[in-house]
Motif scaffolding. Structure first.
Motif, PDB file in Angstrom:
ATOM      1  N   GLN A 105      46.723  49.662  46.325  1.00  0.00           N
ATOM      2  CA  GLN A 105      45.299  49.418  46.586  1.00  0.00           C
ATOM      3  C   GLN A 105      45.075  47.920  46.745  1.00  0.00           C
ATOM      4  OE1 GLN A 105      42.846  51.592  43.711  1.00  0.00           O
ATOM      5  NE2 GLN A 105      41.232  50.062  43.947  1.00  0.00           N
ATOM      6  N   THR A 163      43.169  44.251  46.513  1.00  0.00           N
ATOM      7  CA  THR A 163      42.120  43.510  45.814  1.00  0.00           C
ATOM      8  C   THR A 163      41.432  42.674  46.893  1.00  0.00           C
ATOM      9  OG1 THR A 163      43.407  41.487  45.507  1.00  0.00           O
ATOM     10  CG2 THR A 163      43.698  43.236  43.858  1.00  0.00           C
ATOM     11  N   LYS A 164      40.401  41.912  46.474  1.00  0.00           N
ATOM     12  CA  LYS A 164      39.656  41.058  47.435  1.00  0.00           C
ATOM     13  C   LYS A 164      40.601  40.069  48.113  1.00  0.00           C
ATOM     14  CE  LYS A 164      36.541  39.052  44.838  1.00  0.00           C
ATOM     15  NZ  LYS A 164      37.072  39.476  43.518  1.00  0.00           N
ATOM     16  N   MET A 165      41.710  39.718  47.436  1.00  0.00           N
ATOM     17  CA  MET A 165      42.586  38.640  47.932  1.00  0.00           C
ATOM     18  C   MET A 165      43.773  39.208  48.692  1.00  0.00           C
ATOM     19  SD  MET A 165      42.649  36.636  44.301  1.00  0.00           S
ATOM     20  CE  MET A 165      43.330  38.129  43.505  1.00  0.00           C
ATOM     21  N   GLY A 208      48.156  40.113  46.310  1.00  0.00           N
ATOM     22  CA  GLY A 208      46.780  40.611  46.236  1.00  0.00           C
ATOM     23  C   GLY A 208      46.623  42.111  46.377  1.00  0.00           C
ATOM     24  N   TRP A 209      47.692  42.837  46.121  1.00  0.00           N
ATOM     25  CA  TRP A 209      47.613  44.317  46.097  1.00  0.00           C
ATOM     26  C   TRP A 209      47.940  44.791  44.680  1.00  0.00           C
ATOM     27  CZ3 TRP A 209      47.243  47.845  50.388  1.00  0.00           C
ATOM     28  CH2 TRP A 209      47.116  47.228  51.641  1.00  0.00           C
ATOM     29  N   TYR A 210      47.273  45.858  44.271  1.00  0.00           N
ATOM     30  CA  TYR A 210      47.768  46.581  43.087  1.00  0.00           C
ATOM     31  C   TYR A 210      49.019  47.313  43.532  1.00  0.00           C
ATOM     32  CZ  TYR A 210      43.277  45.570  40.951  1.00  0.00           C
ATOM     33  OH  TYR A 210      42.185  44.918  40.448  1.00  0.00           O
TER      34      TYR A 210
END
Ligand SMILES: [Mg+2]
Lengths: 149, 149
Positions: A17, A19-21, A114-116
């Motif tokens: 998933q 994130t904003k980054m 910047g990803w889970y």
């Protein structure tokens, strides 16, 4: 920059998933066997001289990889290693530059910033299989790997 | 104390070699499925009030475990999370006390302190599957789990 280097039987990841980054990437999943997994957290202090930090961390990775006789390196952004993180843009730039400087000599897999991510890792467990290092623009801190377990 | 909590499909370890600080143990290897793996580095500041630190970290683990609906907890000493470690004796005492306080409500596996260990871990990768926290004797620091990936 805070780094944790783990001599691994394998490292596998899957981006789950954003994130904003989140970095745009096609490499949503990846795997490497017999590798040096380098968890990295770029910090605020690194922003003053990113080029020098890149040079020092590349030297450190090369020294460790040669010592462990590994040709495969995974670069894995890992913000949890630090409580004073650098800006996402500086971090992405530094991580990409490290990848670029290692690429001529090593098989490099860089997981997306910047990803889970889900990941699996197997640490070999010999005395040099886990090395934590604070790397800065100046010179390399002494390795904090003695008797740390 | 620095902690890194990872919601894991499994955590497996095997003690390979003693360091000078090795704890006597029969649990040279262990495995848990569907667990919260808590990597922990006891720090020098914790020595002033170990009881309060134990209480705060137990609260933090319980809160997270309830949130993730896990009954299995692995306590994994991990000195690489910090660059100002507490004394080995204080660390062992704190880790044992945390285990004791969790045992009535959770299945707890504590890996031995002071051994070089091989380990395998699988992180689930959902947004709350990796949580880094600085825990002290005072009150609990705000969780640093937002947007950290
Ligand atoms: Mg169960």
């Amino acid at each position: 920059m805070k780094t944790l280097m783990i001599h691994s039987d394998y490292l596998e990841y899957e981006a789950k998933q954003k994130t904003k980054m989140a970095e745009e990437t096609e490499k949503l999943s990846g795997k490497m066997d017999e590798c040096l997994t380098v968890f990295m957290a770029v910090e605020r202090d690194d922003e003053s001289d990113p080029k020098a930090v890149v040079k020092n961390v590349v030297d450190e990775i090369k020294k460790t990889a040669e010592n462990l006789k590994v040709e495969n390196v995974v670069l894995y952004p890992y913000a949890h290693l630090s409580s004073n993180l650098g800006s996402p843009d500086v971090a992405k730039k530094i991580l990409k530059d490290v990848e670029e400087l290692l690429a001529p000599n090593y098989n490099v897999l860089r997981s997306p910033f910047g990803w889970y991510k889900a990941f699996k890792i197997s640490c070999k467990g010999h005395p040099l299989s886990e090395l934590s290092r604070q790397i800065s623009a100046e010179r390399n801190e002494e390795a904090e790997d003695k008797e740390k377990s």
